[in-house]
Motif scaffolding. Structure first.
Motif, PDB file in Angstrom:
ATOM      1  N   THR A 121      -1.739  -1.160  -3.924  1.00 52.70           N
ATOM      2  CA  THR A 121      -2.937  -0.404  -3.592  1.00 52.70           C
ATOM      3  C   THR A 121      -2.502   1.023  -3.284  1.00 52.70           C
ATOM      4  O   THR A 121      -1.581   1.232  -2.495  1.00 52.70           O
ATOM      5  N   VAL A 122      -3.157   1.992  -3.908  1.00 54.77           N
ATOM      6  CA  VAL A 122      -2.824   3.403  -3.690  1.00 54.77           C
ATOM      7  C   VAL A 122      -4.001   4.063  -2.986  1.00 54.77           C
ATOM      8  O   VAL A 122      -5.127   3.999  -3.465  1.00 54.77           O
ATOM      9  N   THR A 123      -3.723   4.671  -1.830  1.00 56.67           N
ATOM     10  CA  THR A 123      -4.772   5.349  -1.070  1.00 56.67           C
ATOM     11  C   THR A 123      -4.515   6.850  -1.064  1.00 56.67           C
ATOM     12  O   THR A 123      -3.370   7.289  -1.144  1.00 56.67           O
ATOM     13  N   ASP A 183      -2.010   3.983 -10.681  1.00 56.71           N
ATOM     14  CA  ASP A 183      -0.950   2.981 -10.504  1.00 56.71           C
ATOM     15  C   ASP A 183      -1.423   1.790  -9.678  1.00 56.71           C
ATOM     16  O   ASP A 183      -0.639   0.881  -9.410  1.00 56.71           O
ATOM     17  N   GLN A 184      -2.654   1.779  -9.274  1.00 52.84           N
ATOM     18  CA  GLN A 184      -3.188   0.676  -8.479  1.00 52.84           C
ATOM     19  C   GLN A 184      -3.412  -0.524  -9.394  1.00 52.84           C
ATOM     20  O   GLN A 184      -4.480  -0.694  -9.973  1.00 52.84           O
ATOM     21  N   VAL A 206       3.300   8.155  -7.082  1.00 52.62           N
ATOM     22  CA  VAL A 206       2.244   7.214  -7.443  1.00 52.62           C
ATOM     23  C   VAL A 206       0.883   7.888  -7.371  1.00 52.62           C
ATOM     24  O   VAL A 206       0.679   8.832  -6.609  1.00 52.62           O
ATOM     25  N   SER A 207      -0.034   7.399  -8.180  1.00 53.69           N
ATOM     26  CA  SER A 207      -1.404   7.917  -8.194  1.00 53.69           C
ATOM     27  C   SER A 207      -2.364   6.732  -8.187  1.00 53.69           C
ATOM     28  O   SER A 207      -1.946   5.580  -8.278  1.00 53.69           O
ATOM     29  N   SER A 208      -3.649   7.023  -8.126  1.00 53.55           N
ATOM     30  CA  SER A 208      -4.649   5.944  -8.107  1.00 53.55           C
ATOM     31  C   SER A 208      -4.608   5.128  -9.405  1.00 53.55           C
ATOM     32  O   SER A 208      -5.014   3.975  -9.426  1.00 53.55           O
ATOM     33  N   ALA A 238      -0.982   8.216  -2.277  1.00 56.59           N
ATOM     34  CA  ALA A 238      -0.916   8.951  -3.538  1.00 56.59           C
ATOM     35  C   ALA A 238       0.029  10.141  -3.386  1.00 56.59           C
ATOM     36  O   ALA A 238       0.013  10.826  -2.376  1.00 56.59           O
ATOM     37  N   THR A 255       0.852  -1.185   0.000  1.00 53.73           N
ATOM     38  CA  THR A 255       0.000   0.000   0.000  1.00 53.73           C
ATOM     39  C   THR A 255       0.886   1.233   0.000  1.00 53.73           C
ATOM     40  O   THR A 255       1.900   1.269   0.696  1.00 53.73           O
ATOM     41  N   ALA A 256       0.497   2.236  -0.790  1.00 52.18           N
ATOM     42  CA  ALA A 256       1.244   3.493  -0.865  1.00 52.18           C
ATOM     43  C   ALA A 256       0.256   4.643  -0.846  1.00 52.18           C
ATOM     44  O   ALA A 256      -0.891   4.501  -1.244  1.00 52.18           O
TER      45      ALA A 256
END
Length: 197
Positions: free
Chosen positions: A124-126, A101-102, A97-99, A31, A28-29
């Protein structure tokens, strides 16, 4: 030129033929931040390819082919491989990273066109949580109401302080003394005589 295209085509065909039961990690990263996608490999690894959905090349390095494929446009200035500068580190660093990139990123590593390993990373990008005033807002799931234990403690402290003050006032009432001041005629100093009432 034909040799490099043939080598690239062979790499893709080998990747497609690989069993899809590769190991998978979940990461998980937030945004807007950078994230490191790990991919361990041996120092003998001479080729690494990071892909999405077997079709989008995120980044690629090959010691065998000098005409390395450029990454997809969306990752061109946002990805960095540690190979060949750090042998044994096939990790991929993604910037900002952005959504979008999920996705599931796949790392393929090759050793002398014989041994191939595959690792899937489900990213997963939050979105980062924004708070109006972090110092006064309660953590998630908590309210601004004081805790019941705190209220009991305050009430108990007030009761003890009231009891002590009451006891002191009662004691003072019982031991009330009257002061009488006389002047010592010889020394010219006041003399205080205490007597109970």
């Amino acid at each position: 030129m034909t040799l490099s295209r043939t080598a690239n085509l062979m790499c893709v065909l080998v990747m497609l033929a690989v069993d899809s039961t590769a190991a998978e990690l979940k990461m998980t990263a937030l945004a807007g931040e950078n994230v490191l996608l790990p991919c361990p490999c041996s120092k003998a690894t001479d080729q690494v390819t990071w892909q999405i959905d077997e079709s989008i090349v995120v980044n690629h390095y090959s010691a065998l082919v000098k005409d390395n494929r450029p990454p997809a446009d969306s990752f061109k200035d946002r990805s960095r491989l540690f190979m060949p500068n750090q042998k044994g580190n096939c990790s991929l660093l993604l910037f900002r990273v952005s959504s979008e990139d999920q996705k599931i990123f796949t790392c393929y590593t090759f050793v002398a066109d014989e041994d191939m390993n595959k690792l899937n990373i489900n990213l997963t990008v939050t979105e980062p949580k924004t708070r109006s005033n972090p110092s006064t807002d309660p953590p998630a799931g908590e309210s601004k109401k004081p805790h019941a234990g705190f209220l009991v403690g305050v009430l108990l402290l007030l009761a003890v302080v009231s009891g002590v003050i009451g006891a002191l006032l009662l004691r003072k009432q019982r031991q009330k003394i009257q002061r009488t001041v006389f002047m010592d005629p010889q020394a010219g100093l006041p003399i205080v005589e205490l007597s109970p009432v």
